[in-house]
Scaffold this active site. Structure first.
Site, short mmCIF file in Angstrom:
data_model
loop_
_atom_site.label_atom_id
_atom_site.label_comp_id
_atom_site.label_asym_id
_atom_site.label_seq_id
_atom_site.Cartn_x
_atom_site.Cartn_y
_atom_site.Cartn_z
N ASP A 66 40.11 35.69 46.63
CA ASP A 66 40.38 34.63 45.64
C ASP A 66 39.59 34.84 44.35
O ASP A 66 38.49 35.38 44.38
CB ASP A 66 40.01 33.27 46.27
CG ASP A 66 40.57 32.11 45.46
OD1 ASP A 66 41.59 32.29 44.77
OD2 ASP A 66 39.96 31.03 45.52
N GLY B 217 42.82 34.93 39.08
CA GLY B 217 43.27 34.21 37.89
C GLY B 217 42.10 33.90 36.98
O GLY B 217 42.17 34.08 35.76
N TRP C 197 39.25 35.44 36.87
CA TRP C 197 38.73 36.70 36.31
C TRP C 197 39.50 37.04 35.03
O TRP C 197 38.90 37.44 34.03
CB TRP C 197 38.89 37.81 37.35
CG TRP C 197 38.34 39.14 36.94
CD1 TRP C 197 37.08 39.63 37.20
CD2 TRP C 197 39.02 40.18 36.20
NE1 TRP C 197 36.95 40.88 36.66
CE2 TRP C 197 38.12 41.25 36.04
CE3 TRP C 197 40.30 40.29 35.66
CZ2 TRP C 197 38.45 42.43 35.36
CZ3 TRP C 197 40.63 41.45 34.97
CH2 TRP C 197 39.71 42.51 34.84
N HIS D 189 45.36 39.90 38.95
CA HIS D 189 45.94 40.35 40.22
C HIS D 189 45.96 41.88 40.28
O HIS D 189 45.71 42.47 41.33
CB HIS D 189 47.35 39.79 40.39
CG HIS D 189 47.40 38.29 40.49
ND1 HIS D 189 46.56 37.58 41.32
CD2 HIS D 189 48.16 37.36 39.86
CE1 HIS D 189 46.82 36.28 41.21
NE2 HIS D 189 47.78 36.13 40.31
N LEU E 258 41.61 52.98 60.03
CA LEU E 258 41.51 51.54 59.72
C LEU E 258 42.85 50.84 59.90
O LEU E 258 43.89 51.31 59.44
CB LEU E 258 41.04 51.35 58.27
CG LEU E 258 40.93 49.89 57.82
CD1 LEU E 258 39.70 49.23 58.44
CD2 LEU E 258 40.85 49.80 56.29
N ILE F 201 39.43 27.06 53.70
CA ILE F 201 40.19 28.07 54.44
C ILE F 201 41.55 28.32 53.78
O ILE F 201 42.10 29.42 53.89
CB ILE F 201 40.36 27.64 55.92
CG1 ILE F 201 38.97 27.53 56.59
CG2 ILE F 201 41.21 28.63 56.69
CD1 ILE F 201 39.01 27.13 58.05
N SER F 202 42.09 27.31 53.10
CA SER F 202 43.39 27.42 52.42
C SER F 202 44.48 27.99 53.33
O SER F 202 45.25 28.86 52.92
CB SER F 202 43.26 28.24 51.13
OG SER F 202 42.37 27.62 50.22
#
Ligand code: IPE
Ligand code: IPE
Ligand code: MG
Length: 235
Positions: free
Chosen positions: A17, A20, A22, A34, A128, A185-186
């Protein structure tokens, strides 16, 4: 001595998060944030293996993010398609296994094809495990899992429901990081974060560094995970 300290996290989940903000700080359009966020993700993905992280699960687009301005939503869709076209061959070489976790409904045919191709291309990799939660919501996930079990007439238990969730068979995250200075947590991994350790970073996602990741891991390692037991029991 911290004999009870947890080992390094095997599974790290991140709510990426702050893109925007930034961009706004730099008088740039939100999409520039983004784009920078994609670069951060590339760095963090590369930092995982040397830190013994086997699974990285990131939140890239939530069920609720559809309510953003149409221009931002379509910009995010295009960014995903472009990033995949550009990055998948390198990720494949690095042994990363990509998986997209979330609903495919509402996504364009182009995006859906990109997701499927990226998954297929990296399916036999053993490095990974990178889960990208896109068009994902924890509530959506619990509902789709429960509906599937009900439709098939299967019993609903913690085991069957857990296994029917979109993130399965990945284990629950050990460490749950949220960047961007928000303490919520959104709708990310509601079920799976039941016993995750939380770390909230003030860094906006595009500014998040390997050192920030190390700080989160260090804090995780100094905590005692009790899973409902007493301190004496887990020591
Ligand atoms: C996170 O950054 C990325 C997505 C939700 C797609 P934001 O876009 O939420 O950035 P802020 O929170 O507005 O700064
Ligand atoms: C969560 O961030 C979703 C992603 C990072 C993809 P949001 O920016 O959408 O969360 P809220 O709206 O601040 O809770
Ligand atoms: Mg945000």
């Amino acid at each position: 001595m911290l004999s009870s300290s947890a080992p390094s996290p095997l599974h790290v989940a991140i709510v990426m998060d702050g893109n925007g903000r930034w961009a706004s700080k730099r008088f740039l359009p939100r999409l520039a944030g983004h784009k920078q966020g994609v670069d951060t993700l590339k760095r963090i993905v590369r930092a995982c293996p040397s830190r013994s992280i086997g699974t990285l699960t990131v939140f890239a687009f939530s069920s609720e993010n559809w309510s953003r301005p149409a221009e931002e939503v379509s910009g995010l869709m295009d960014l995903l398609a472009t990033a995949l076209a550009r990055e998948v061959s390198q990720l494949k070489k690095e042994g990363v296994r990509l998986r997209f976790v979330g609903s495919r409904s509402g996504l364009s045919d182009k995006v859906k094809a990109g997701l499927a191709a990226a998954e297929l291309d990296t399916v036999s990799n053993t490095g990974l495990e990178l889960n990208i939660c896109f068009n994902y919501g924890g509530r959506w996930d619990i509902v789709q899992a429960a509906s599937g079990l009900a439709e098939r007439g299967e019993p609903i238990t913690e085991q069957t429901l857990g296994a029917a969730l979109a993130l399965s068979p990945s284990a629950d995250p050990d460490l749950f990081i949220r960047t961007g200075g928000e303490y919520r947590i959104s709708n990310f991994l509601l079920w799976q974060s039941a016993y995750s350790e939380f770390f909230f970073s003030p860094a906006l996602w595009p500014d998040f560094t390997e050192q920030d990741l190390d700080a989160a891991i260090a804090e995780y390692s100094a905590r005692e995970r009790r899973f409902g037991k007493t301190s004496e029991q887990v020591r």
